[in-house]
Write a protein that holds these residues in place. Structure first.
Motif, PDB file in Angstrom:
ATOM      1  N   PHE A  53       0.742  -1.446  -0.168  1.00  0.00           N
ATOM      2  CA  PHE A  53       0.238  -0.134   0.240  1.00  0.00           C
ATOM      3  C   PHE A  53       0.840   1.073   0.043  1.00  0.00           C
ATOM      4  N   PHE A  54       1.686   1.261   1.048  1.00  0.00           N
ATOM      5  CA  PHE A  54       2.685   2.638   0.910  1.00  0.00           C
ATOM      6  C   PHE A  54       3.570   2.379   0.035  1.00  0.00           C
ATOM      7  N   SER A  55       3.877   1.147  -0.905  1.00  0.00           N
ATOM      8  CA  SER A  55       4.769   1.472  -1.630  1.00  0.00           C
ATOM      9  C   SER A  55       3.854   2.745  -2.840  1.00  0.00           C
ATOM     10  N   GLY A  56       3.114   1.464  -3.264  1.00  0.00           N
ATOM     11  CA  GLY A  56       1.775   2.135  -4.425  1.00  0.00           C
ATOM     12  C   GLY A  56       2.045   3.556  -3.938  1.00  0.00           C
ATOM     13  N   ILE A  57       1.338   4.522  -2.912  1.00  0.00           N
ATOM     14  CA  ILE A  57       1.703   5.861  -2.810  1.00  0.00           C
ATOM     15  C   ILE A  57       2.967   6.215  -3.172  1.00  0.00           C
ATOM     16  N   SER A  58       4.035   5.717  -2.533  1.00  0.00           N
ATOM     17  CA  SER A  58       5.156   6.243  -2.958  1.00  0.00           C
ATOM     18  C   SER A  58       5.347   6.055  -4.763  1.00  0.00           C
ATOM     19  N   LEU A  59       5.259   5.218  -5.753  1.00  0.00           N
ATOM     20  CA  LEU A  59       4.865   5.202  -7.164  1.00  0.00           C
ATOM     21  C   LEU A  59       5.126   6.427  -7.242  1.00  0.00           C
ATOM     22  N   TYR A  60       3.467   6.135  -7.130  1.00  0.00           N
ATOM     23  CA  TYR A  60       2.609   6.639  -7.506  1.00  0.00           C
ATOM     24  C   TYR A  60       2.814   8.835  -7.420  1.00  0.00           C
ATOM     25  N   LEU A  61       3.664   9.000  -5.732  1.00  0.00           N
ATOM     26  CA  LEU A  61       4.251  10.594  -5.927  1.00  0.00           C
ATOM     27  C   LEU A  61       5.710  11.034  -6.662  1.00  0.00           C
ATOM     28  N   ASP A  62       5.711   9.464  -6.570  1.00  0.00           N
ATOM     29  CA  ASP A  62       6.927  10.293  -7.353  1.00  0.00           C
ATOM     30  C   ASP A  62       7.067  10.081  -9.177  1.00  0.00           C
ATOM     31  N   LYS A  63       5.793   9.088  -9.389  1.00  0.00           N
ATOM     32  CA  LYS A  63       5.538   9.128 -10.841  1.00  0.00           C
ATOM     33  C   LYS A  63       6.687   8.469 -11.242  1.00  0.00           C
ATOM     34  N   THR A  64       6.851   7.230 -11.477  1.00  0.00           N
ATOM     35  CA  THR A  64       7.633   6.805 -11.225  1.00  0.00           C
ATOM     36  C   THR A  64       6.884   6.317 -13.101  1.00  0.00           C
ATOM     37  N   TYR A  65       6.061   5.961 -12.539  1.00  0.00           N
ATOM     38  CA  TYR A  65       5.665   5.914 -13.901  1.00  0.00           C
ATOM     39  C   TYR A  65       3.568   5.462 -14.068  1.00  0.00           C
ATOM     40  N   LYS A  66       2.804   5.638 -15.238  1.00  0.00           N
ATOM     41  CA  LYS A  66       1.982   5.670 -15.247  1.00  0.00           C
ATOM     42  C   LYS A  66       0.799   4.777 -16.249  1.00  0.00           C
ATOM     43  N   LEU A  67      -0.014   5.298 -16.371  1.00  0.00           N
ATOM     44  CA  LEU A  67      -1.134   4.069 -17.492  1.00  0.00           C
ATOM     45  C   LEU A  67      -0.709   4.141 -18.723  1.00  0.00           C
ATOM     46  N   GLY A  68      -0.625   3.562 -19.755  1.00  0.00           N
ATOM     47  CA  GLY A  68      -0.063   3.302 -20.890  1.00  0.00           C
ATOM     48  C   GLY A  68       1.546   3.376 -21.246  1.00  0.00           C
ATOM     49  N   ASP A  69       2.533   3.892 -19.576  1.00  0.00           N
ATOM     50  CA  ASP A  69       3.366   3.701 -20.289  1.00  0.00           C
ATOM     51  C   ASP A  69       4.894   2.674 -20.001  1.00  0.00           C
ATOM     52  N   VAL A  70       5.231   2.532 -21.229  1.00  0.00           N
ATOM     53  CA  VAL A  70       5.991   1.083 -21.707  1.00  0.00           C
ATOM     54  C   VAL A  70       7.259   0.706 -20.823  1.00  0.00           C
ATOM     55  N   VAL A  71       8.028   0.176 -19.424  1.00  0.00           N
ATOM     56  CA  VAL A  71       8.559   0.063 -18.542  1.00  0.00           C
ATOM     57  C   VAL A  71       9.112  -1.234 -19.249  1.00  0.00           C
ATOM     58  N   GLN A  72      10.607  -1.519 -18.428  1.00  0.00           N
ATOM     59  CA  GLN A  72      10.938  -2.805 -18.848  1.00  0.00           C
ATOM     60  C   GLN A  72      11.457  -3.118 -16.571  1.00  0.00           C
ATOM     61  N   LEU A  73      11.015  -4.350 -16.851  1.00  0.00           N
ATOM     62  CA  LEU A  73      11.310  -4.029 -14.773  1.00  0.00           C
ATOM     63  C   LEU A  73      12.782  -4.954 -15.130  1.00  0.00           C
ATOM     64  N   GLU A  74      13.734  -4.903 -13.802  1.00  0.00           N
ATOM     65  CA  GLU A  74      14.941  -4.801 -13.329  1.00  0.00           C
ATOM     66  C   GLU A  74      15.712  -6.574 -13.918  1.00  0.00           C
ATOM     67  N   SER A  75      14.190  -7.275 -14.039  1.00  0.00           N
ATOM     68  CA  SER A  75      14.437  -8.778 -13.932  1.00  0.00           C
ATOM     69  C   SER A  75      14.234  -8.634 -15.814  1.00  0.00           C
ATOM     70  N   GLY A  76      13.598  -8.225 -16.254  1.00  0.00           N
ATOM     71  CA  GLY A  76      13.519  -8.355 -17.843  1.00  0.00           C
ATOM     72  C   GLY A  76      12.240  -8.173 -18.486  1.00  0.00           C
ATOM     73  N   GLU A  77      11.221  -8.350 -17.631  1.00  0.00           N
ATOM     74  CA  GLU A  77      10.100  -8.143 -18.457  1.00  0.00           C
ATOM     75  C   GLU A  77       9.828  -6.680 -18.964  1.00  0.00           C
ATOM     76  N   ARG A  78       9.465  -6.706 -20.195  1.00  0.00           N
ATOM     77  CA  ARG A  78       8.610  -5.541 -21.120  1.00  0.00           C
ATOM     78  C   ARG A  78       7.494  -5.671 -21.568  1.00  0.00           C
ATOM     79  N   GLY A  79       7.102  -4.830 -20.763  1.00  0.00           N
ATOM     80  CA  GLY A  79       5.504  -4.516 -21.472  1.00  0.00           C
ATOM     81  C   GLY A  79       4.574  -2.488 -20.985  1.00  0.00           C
ATOM     82  N   THR A  80       3.438  -2.578 -21.138  1.00  0.00           N
ATOM     83  CA  THR A  80       2.880  -1.518 -20.685  1.00  0.00           C
ATOM     84  C   THR A  80       1.796  -1.873 -19.882  1.00  0.00           C
ATOM     85  N   VAL A  81       2.251  -0.504 -18.714  1.00  0.00           N
ATOM     86  CA  VAL A  81       1.209  -0.456 -17.818  1.00  0.00           C
ATOM     87  C   VAL A  81      -0.538  -0.503 -18.249  1.00  0.00           C
TER      88      VAL A  81
END
Length: 372
Positions: A177-205
């Protein structure tokens, strides 16, 4: 003036005082109601001011009801029967508290919703609404107990113990829950963004919730990742700060080719491709002298990271076709293998490496090569 009014009221019977106070509070409440209705429907400023209108709409009803209930409370304090007066006054104050608690939840929810217009903000808005609702309900509950003279000390002690137990039992959920709040406040990503995880997976949020984030890969596989994991590991957002992305495509050009001709051909191909942006324009950089070719790198921009695979596909097709037309060779690695016989051994030489085999083994190899 106040002393004169007070002396006058003392000469009036209690029942008349109650009627006067109730009548005055009722009239004042109707005046506030009429003013609020007039402001809402006549003010041009509120037509363009979204927040102003929200505040007036949510608060004008609690305001005039509160004015009337304050009159009820004041009237109950004048009653000689202590028991009846206490219950009437406590009931009036309880209604006022519940009314304003509800108005606070509605007002806060509408303001949060109006201030969050982006798709991601709309997804995360329920989190803030739920937090606001929880805090208001808890505060209102304890205030109600205080109005009715209920000792809240045992409840506070019990709530502290229960809170510790729940915190230990739900630490993963609370962390998400608090991580979700932190990700939102930091603007790490948003809907429709293409992201790549540290484990290698790549896709659209495609979804952001209070507990996890869902990523859709190019293979249409949905990956749900806990927010606590995303908050503690590296996440590459290919869509930030802007969605425009540069792609690099390495092309080998044979030694002895006209480099200027190859460069112009690559630029022409990029300019003709619809997926490639005109601004910033494509460029060609010669990177190095490779083992078999000079490496030319075509650098161009696409509108969205999700178009990277398709753009590379079309570019490779067009480069192969254009280079064939203009007779520009794209060499592939070649290796020269020589062998010679010396005594009872045969030596194979591949570049700087030499491998010696007994003569019998070399004959078997020769037979196998003949059969092939």
């Amino acid at each position: 003036m106040e002393s004169i009014v007070g002396e006058y009221l003392e000469t009036i019977p209690t029942s008349i005082q109650v009627i006067l106070i109730l009548s005055f509070s009722f009239v004042a409440a109707k005046i506030i109601e009429s003013i609020g209705y007039h402001v809402l429907h006549q003010s041009k400023r509120l037509a363009t001011g979204e927040y102003d209108r929200i505040i007036i709409e949510e608060l004008h009803v609690p305001l005039y009801v509160t004015i009337f209930l304050v009159g009820v409370y004041a009237s109950a304090r004048l009653l000689p029967e202590v028991g009846i007066g206490f219950y009437i006054a406590s009931t009036a104050m309880s209604i006022i508290l519940v009314l304003w608690a509800y108005a606070t939840i509605c007002l806060g929810g509408r303001i949060i919703g109006a201030s969050n217009n982006a798709p991601t903000d709309r997804e995360i808005t329920p989190i803030f609404k739920n937090v606001l609702t929880f805090l208001v309900i808890v505060a209102s509950f304890f205030l109600l107990l205080g109005i009715w003279n209920v000792d809240v000390t045992p409840l506070l002690a019990s709530a502290g113990i229960i809170g510790i137990v729940l915190g230990i039992a739900a630490q993963d959920s609370l962390g998400n829950f608090f991580s979700g709040i932190s990700l939102y406040l930091d603007k790490t990503y948003k809907l429709g963004d293409v992201v790549q995880l540290e484990s290698g997976e790549r896709g659209t949020v495609i979804d952001m919730s209070i507990r996890s984030t869902t990523i859709l890969t190019r293979d249409n596989i949905a990956i749900t990742v806990p927010n606590s994991e995303l908050n503690s590991k590296q996440v590459i957002n290919e869509s930030a700060p802007v969605r425009r992305r540069r792609i690099r495509l390495d092309v080998g050009v044979a030694y002895g080719s006209n480099l200027q001709q190859a460069k112009e051909a690559l630029l022409k191909i990029a300019e003709e491709e619809d997926l490639i942006l005109e601004t910033p324009g494509p460029v060609v950089r010669f990177q190095e002298f490779g083992d078999s070719s000079i490496v030319a790198q075509l650098q161009c921009h696409i509108e969205h990271p999700a178009l990277r695979g398709r753009a590379r596909h079309f570019l490779i097709e067009r480069i192969d076709e254009r280079f064939r037309e203009e007779e520009i060779k794209i060499p592939f690695p070649q290796r020269e293998l020589t062998f010679y016989e010396s005594g009872n051994t045969v030596r194979f030489e591949d570049g700087n490496e030499q491998v010696a085999f007994p003569n019998s083994v070399s004959e078997d190899i020769a037979e196998q090569n003949t059969d092939d």
